[in-house]
Design a protein around this motif. Sequence first.
Motif, PDB file in Angstrom:
ATOM      1  N   LEU A 229       0.869  -1.345   0.217  1.00 14.69           N
ATOM      2  CA  LEU A 229      -0.196  -0.007   0.035  1.00 14.69           C
ATOM      3  C   LEU A 229       0.974   1.226   0.010  1.00 14.69           C
ATOM      4  O   LEU A 229       0.551   2.237  -0.601  1.00 14.69           O
ATOM      5  CB  LEU A 229      -0.818  -0.050   1.344  1.00 14.69           C
ATOM      6  N   LYS A 230       2.011   1.140   0.718  1.00 12.88           N
ATOM      7  CA  LYS A 230       2.843   2.485   0.888  1.00 12.88           C
ATOM      8  C   LYS A 230       3.676   2.698  -0.296  1.00 12.88           C
ATOM      9  O   LYS A 230       3.899   3.790  -0.782  1.00 12.88           O
ATOM     10  CB  LYS A 230       3.701   2.299   1.972  1.00 12.88           C
ATOM     11  N   LYS A 231       4.106   1.656  -1.430  1.00 18.44           N
ATOM     12  CA  LYS A 231       4.686   1.786  -2.495  1.00 18.44           C
ATOM     13  C   LYS A 231       3.903   1.910  -3.422  1.00 18.44           C
ATOM     14  O   LYS A 231       4.359   2.225  -4.715  1.00 18.44           O
ATOM     15  CB  LYS A 231       5.327   0.241  -2.752  1.00 18.44           C
ATOM     16  N   LYS A 232       2.453   2.226  -3.356  1.00 19.44           N
ATOM     17  CA  LYS A 232       1.752   2.376  -4.613  1.00 19.44           C
ATOM     18  C   LYS A 232       1.999   3.590  -5.177  1.00 19.44           C
ATOM     19  O   LYS A 232       1.885   4.643  -4.619  1.00 19.44           O
ATOM     20  CB  LYS A 232       0.361   2.156  -4.219  1.00 19.44           C
ATOM     21  N   GLU A 233       2.308   3.697  -6.550  1.00 21.99           N
ATOM     22  CA  GLU A 233       2.326   5.071  -7.331  1.00 21.99           C
ATOM     23  C   GLU A 233       1.140   5.219  -8.217  1.00 21.99           C
ATOM     24  O   GLU A 233       0.513   4.430  -8.532  1.00 21.99           O
ATOM     25  CB  GLU A 233       3.686   5.007  -8.077  1.00 21.99           C
ATOM     26  N   GLY A 234       1.179   6.545  -8.598  1.00 19.80           N
ATOM     27  CA  GLY A 234      -0.033   6.847  -9.427  1.00 19.80           C
ATOM     28  C   GLY A 234      -1.119   7.286  -8.580  1.00 19.80           C
ATOM     29  O   GLY A 234      -0.973   7.639  -7.716  1.00 19.80           O
ATOM     30  N   GLN A 235      -2.305   7.429  -9.297  1.00 17.47           N
ATOM     31  CA  GLN A 235      -3.450   8.082  -8.704  1.00 17.47           C
ATOM     32  C   GLN A 235      -3.890   7.128  -7.607  1.00 17.47           C
ATOM     33  O   GLN A 235      -4.093   6.078  -7.785  1.00 17.47           O
ATOM     34  CB  GLN A 235      -4.430   8.311  -9.874  1.00 17.47           C
ATOM     35  N   ASN A 236      -4.426   7.891  -6.626  1.00 17.81           N
ATOM     36  CA  ASN A 236      -5.049   7.085  -5.540  1.00 17.81           C
ATOM     37  C   ASN A 236      -6.491   7.553  -5.351  1.00 17.81           C
ATOM     38  O   ASN A 236      -7.169   8.422  -6.185  1.00 17.81           O
ATOM     39  CB  ASN A 236      -4.432   7.160  -4.347  1.00 17.81           C
ATOM     40  N   THR A 237      -7.302   6.987  -4.881  1.00 16.01           N
ATOM     41  CA  THR A 237      -8.632   7.445  -4.551  1.00 16.01           C
ATOM     42  C   THR A 237      -8.957   9.065  -4.284  1.00 16.01           C
ATOM     43  O   THR A 237      -9.863   9.512  -4.761  1.00 16.01           O
ATOM     44  CB  THR A 237      -9.451   6.680  -3.204  1.00 16.01           C
ATOM     45  N   ILE A 238      -8.150   9.491  -3.522  1.00 20.02           N
ATOM     46  CA  ILE A 238      -8.318  10.813  -3.152  1.00 20.02           C
ATOM     47  C   ILE A 238      -8.161  11.659  -4.244  1.00 20.02           C
ATOM     48  O   ILE A 238      -8.649  12.850  -4.536  1.00 20.02           O
ATOM     49  CB  ILE A 238      -7.369  11.521  -1.857  1.00 20.02           C
ATOM     50  N   GLU A 239      -7.033  11.378  -5.149  1.00 14.10           N
ATOM     51  CA  GLU A 239      -6.808  12.097  -6.321  1.00 14.10           C
ATOM     52  C   GLU A 239      -7.867  12.217  -7.337  1.00 14.10           C
ATOM     53  O   GLU A 239      -8.599  13.133  -8.177  1.00 14.10           O
ATOM     54  CB  GLU A 239      -5.447  11.855  -7.113  1.00 14.10           C
ATOM     55  N   TYR A 240      -8.706  10.955  -7.516  1.00 15.61           N
ATOM     56  CA  TYR A 240      -9.693  10.783  -8.195  1.00 15.61           C
ATOM     57  C   TYR A 240     -11.070  11.676  -7.874  1.00 15.61           C
ATOM     58  O   TYR A 240     -11.652  11.942  -8.496  1.00 15.61           O
ATOM     59  CB  TYR A 240     -10.204   9.397  -8.413  1.00 15.61           C
ATOM     60  N   VAL A 241     -11.269  11.697  -6.533  1.00 16.62           N
ATOM     61  CA  VAL A 241     -12.206  12.143  -5.796  1.00 16.62           C
ATOM     62  C   VAL A 241     -12.127  14.011  -6.098  1.00 16.62           C
ATOM     63  O   VAL A 241     -13.107  14.516  -6.405  1.00 16.62           O
ATOM     64  CB  VAL A 241     -12.346  12.101  -4.238  1.00 16.62           C
ATOM     65  N   LEU A 242     -10.891  14.108  -5.935  1.00 16.62           N
ATOM     66  CA  LEU A 242     -10.528  15.787  -6.148  1.00 16.62           C
ATOM     67  C   LEU A 242     -10.606  16.069  -7.688  1.00 16.62           C
ATOM     68  O   LEU A 242     -11.464  17.167  -8.095  1.00 16.62           O
ATOM     69  CB  LEU A 242      -9.024  16.158  -6.052  1.00 16.62           C
ATOM     70  N   MET A 243     -10.266  15.252  -8.602  1.00 17.10           N
ATOM     71  CA  MET A 243     -10.701  15.547 -10.032  1.00 17.10           C
ATOM     72  C   MET A 243     -12.197  15.438 -10.194  1.00 17.10           C
ATOM     73  O   MET A 243     -12.677  16.326 -11.008  1.00 17.10           O
ATOM     74  CB  MET A 243      -9.965  14.389 -10.884  1.00 17.10           C
ATOM     75  N   LEU A 244     -12.893  14.696  -9.765  1.00 16.88           N
ATOM     76  CA  LEU A 244     -14.338  14.385  -9.756  1.00 16.88           C
ATOM     77  C   LEU A 244     -15.235  15.901  -9.278  1.00 16.88           C
ATOM     78  O   LEU A 244     -15.939  16.416  -9.719  1.00 16.88           O
ATOM     79  CB  LEU A 244     -15.134  13.534  -8.848  1.00 16.88           C
ATOM     80  N   VAL A 245     -14.670  16.034  -8.020  1.00 13.30           N
ATOM     81  CA  VAL A 245     -15.150  17.633  -7.558  1.00 13.30           C
ATOM     82  C   VAL A 245     -15.046  18.800  -8.673  1.00 13.30           C
ATOM     83  O   VAL A 245     -15.902  19.632  -8.708  1.00 13.30           O
ATOM     84  CB  VAL A 245     -14.517  17.925  -6.163  1.00 13.30           C
ATOM     85  N   VAL A 246     -13.840  18.831  -9.207  1.00 16.04           N
ATOM     86  CA  VAL A 246     -13.434  19.983 -10.200  1.00 16.04           C
ATOM     87  C   VAL A 246     -14.264  20.067 -11.166  1.00 16.04           C
ATOM     88  O   VAL A 246     -15.118  20.836 -11.826  1.00 16.04           O
ATOM     89  CB  VAL A 246     -11.860  19.853 -10.597  1.00 16.04           C
ATOM     90  N   VAL A 247     -14.433  18.658 -12.086  1.00 12.04           N
ATOM     91  CA  VAL A 247     -15.331  18.371 -12.907  1.00 12.04           C
ATOM     92  C   VAL A 247     -16.869  18.685 -12.760  1.00 12.04           C
ATOM     93  O   VAL A 247     -17.514  19.423 -13.370  1.00 12.04           O
ATOM     94  CB  VAL A 247     -15.366  16.974 -13.626  1.00 12.04           C
ATOM     95  N   VAL A 248     -17.287  18.262 -11.428  1.00 16.06           N
ATOM     96  CA  VAL A 248     -18.645  18.730 -11.106  1.00 16.06           C
ATOM     97  C   VAL A 248     -19.037  20.187 -10.880  1.00 16.06           C
ATOM     98  O   VAL A 248     -19.834  20.898 -11.366  1.00 16.06           O
ATOM     99  CB  VAL A 248     -19.075  17.767  -9.918  1.00 16.06           C
ATOM    100  N   GLY A 249     -17.755  20.549 -10.270  1.00 15.61           N
ATOM    101  CA  GLY A 249     -17.765  22.146  -9.940  1.00 15.61           C
ATOM    102  C   GLY A 249     -18.057  22.806 -11.317  1.00 15.61           C
ATOM    103  O   GLY A 249     -18.698  23.766 -11.519  1.00 15.61           O
ATOM    104  N   VAL A 250     -17.180  22.620 -12.323  1.00 14.63           N
ATOM    105  CA  VAL A 250     -17.001  23.189 -13.481  1.00 14.63           C
ATOM    106  C   VAL A 250     -18.485  23.228 -14.337  1.00 14.63           C
ATOM    107  O   VAL A 250     -18.940  24.260 -14.838  1.00 14.63           O
ATOM    108  CB  VAL A 250     -15.739  22.900 -14.329  1.00 14.63           C
TER     109      VAL A 250
END
Length: 73
Positions: A22-43
Amino acid sequence: MKFIVALQNKMDALKAQALGCLKKKEGQNTIEYVLMLVVVVGVAGLAGVLIKKFMPDLFDQVKGKITGSMSEM
């Protein structure tokens, strides 16, 4: 008793390995996907509010042009 100790050691090793994965996982995680979704919904929401605000004027302009061209014929 030895079996229980060996089983506990294996469980600790598996837990450490799982936490390491879990600690070595690279790339997007759930928080980043949620933040992207919030930005898209906001726009999209902001665009919706702006469209709703300016659409009646736009429709009135189109209606006026159609009515004006119909009366010219």
